[in-house]
Design an enzyme around this catalytic site. Structure first.
Site, mmCIF file in Angstrom:
data_model
loop_
_atom_site.group_PDB
_atom_site.id
_atom_site.type_symbol
_atom_site.label_atom_id
_atom_site.label_comp_id
_atom_site.label_asym_id
_atom_site.label_seq_id
_atom_site.Cartn_x
_atom_site.Cartn_y
_atom_site.Cartn_z
ATOM 1 C CB SER A 1 35.922 31.356 33.635
ATOM 2 O OG SER A 1 37.063 31.310 32.830
ATOM 3 C CG ASP B 1 41.448 35.773 36.494
ATOM 4 O OD1 ASP B 1 42.045 34.896 35.843
ATOM 5 O OD2 ASP B 1 40.238 35.696 36.802
ATOM 6 C CG HIS C 1 40.399 31.758 36.528
ATOM 7 N ND1 HIS C 1 40.057 32.881 35.801
ATOM 8 C CD2 HIS C 1 39.726 30.730 35.951
ATOM 9 C CE1 HIS C 1 39.225 32.541 34.827
ATOM 10 N NE2 HIS C 1 39.010 31.244 34.911
#
Length: 500
Positions: A219, A440, A468
């Protein structure tokens, strides 16, 4: 609260300073090789997501690493970075250290590695697993913005109805929150950006004794890795960037893409729910209407949960939190169904987990560190007209998740930002593996090929599943592909795809 949809991988693992120093690119650290070796010792303050200490593990060790607060003044005031290590379990073939950033920005790498280390057992056989609290996070001069009661009030703000009164309340809350951040953490605020964090990582590389940095970023950690590879290309070892951000996007672009991503994930959740006996309704339109009715009711009639209340703002934050991982969908269904019966415990738990609220009413720094780093990493300071345009467009995409995004808080942030962390290319680095997920919600797939194109040495792996972060989804194809690269140096072929 106008949800700050943090690009955080953490949910999947839990289911006065007006100075302008940062407006100029900081000087490169002239002497990372001079960093002293780390003195590893027992970890004494690890926390689980519920705020309690984890079960003791003899393998975990912790250390601190002094780094310059201001890299333009490397001999000046120091900031202590908190680090954790899980030593390699194998007896041969050790490859050095593998450094993790699990996302946020603002997530504690120390606590997250302690919680999630077992998920990386294949890699742990050959690597010491290392993570850290980045500057401005938790133990590393963590940014604070008021006490628990003030954080509670900020978190509980409603986002509906979309009218002048709600907007005025949000604007006032943002200004108060930013002022508290300046009051409590003003000294560190100009220096918490990603460029400085990348320089910290090169100090970590030197301190663990590795000639090159082996790195796994998830991320927001993908932007940190991309910035590192751009500033220190010759020091890049094996690097994986999972659930990638496109650092070039504006606040408006980011808000609209993320809003669409969360709406897509929400619709996938509803479709999955009604395939079986769904407590929310027999079909998707009915289930969606029932959730809308619940959230609308909460704007005027919050649900008592002990000495607290589940507001519409907290409930919708809880919904967003559960969409980070498909594994959380059954809990979300139960939480929504229970809230429809006036039991808000599960949705409040989900919202608290997202915001980093502990059962004793204190907060970790997730909610404070996220805007602090995001705002310093952007020179943008959107005006009222731009924020209104962004919110109007986002609400058309999703009445549930539409909001003005991070720009609303950055517009009143007390220190200026820089766009240096937006410019990445990694020219001259070793191969970088980028992994993007089709389902995602927080870092939508369209960002994966964009980051891959910006990084001149990157190759893209596509995961067609939900959630995610692809590696932490448990998908064997993704894990085998990443493990083969990190352990054996096998770079995936162009076009590598893993089915859902």
């Amino acid at each position: 609260m106008r949800r700050l949809l943090a690009a955080a991988a953490l949910m999947t693992m839990a289911a006065a300073c007006g100075t302008t120093q940062n407006a100029q690119p900081p000087a490169a650290d002239p002497s990372p090789a001079a960093v002293q070796p780390l003195a590893w010792g027992a970890c004494t303050d690890l926390q689980r997501p519920d705020g309690e200490p984890p079960e003791a593990k003899s393998t975990e060790v912790c250390a601190t690493l002094p780094v310059p607060l201001d890299y333009a003044k490397p001999g000046g005031e120091k900031l202590n970075l908190a680090l954790i290590k899980i030593p390699a379990t194998g007896k041969s073939g050790k490859l050095g250290s593998l450094v993790f950033n699990f996302g946020g920005p603002g997530g504690s790498g120390v606590d997250t590695l302690a919680q999630a280390g077992k998920a990386f057992s294949v890699l742990n056989a050959r690597y010491d697993l290392v993570s850290f609290d980045p500057r401005g996070v938790e133990r590393s001069a963590g940014v604070r913005c008021g006490d628990g009661a003030e954080m509670d009030a900020f978190s509980a703000l409603d986002t509906q109805p979309d009218d002048a009164q709600t907007q005025a309340e949000t604007d006032a809350a943002n200004k108060k929150f930013a002022g508290l951040c300046e009051k409590d953490s003003g000294k560190v605020l100009p220096y918490v950006g990603t460029v400085n964090a990348a320089q910290d990582m090169d100090r970590i590389r030197a301190a663990v004794g590795d000639p090159k940095l082996n790195y796994f970023g998830m991320s927001y950690g993908t932007q940190l890795g991309a910035v590192y590879a751009t500033k220190f290309p010759a020091n890049v070892g094996r690097m994986v960037l999972d659930a990638p951000l496109d650092p070039t996007v504006t606040f408006e672009q980011r808000t609209l893409v993320q809003t669409a991503g969360f709406q897509q994930a929400y619709e996938s959740f509803l479709r999955a729910c009604v395939k079986e006996k769904c407590a929310l309704g027999d079909d998707v339109p009915t289930a969606n209407r029932n959730v809308d009715k619940l959230l609308s009711r909460l704007t005027t009639d919050p649900i008592k949960v002990g000495d607290r209340e589940l507001t519409q703002g907290l409930a919708s934050t809880g919904v967003a939190a559960a969409l980070y991982s498909e594994l959380s969908w059954p809990l979300l269904e139960t939480g929504l169904a229970e809230a429809m019966k006036d039991n808000g415990e599960i949705l409040l738990y989900l919202a608290d987990s997202y915001a980093g609220r502990n059962p004793n009413g204190t907060y970790n720094t997730q909610m404070s560190s996220f805007p602090a780093i995001t705002c310093v990493d952007n020179a943008e300071r959107p005006g009222a007209a731009e924020l209104e345009r962004t919110e109007d467009a986002a609400l058309k995409i999703s009445p549930l998740f539409g909001n003005a995004g991070s720009g609303s808080l950055c517009s009143v942030w007390p220190v200026p930002g820089s766009d240096e962390a937006k410019h990445v290319d990694a020219t001259g680095s070793g191969p970088i593996v980028v992994v993007g997920g089709k389902g995602d919600p927080a870092t939508p797939y369209e960002w994966a090929p964009k980051l891959t194109a910006q990084l001149k040495t990157a190759v893209l792996v596509t995961y067609k599943g939900e959630g995610h972060g692809a590696y932490m989804s448990g998908d064997r194809c993704v894990q085998k592909t990443v493990d083969a690269y990190l352990n054996d140096g096998k770079v995936p072929a162009e076009g590598t795809t893993c089915p859902a």
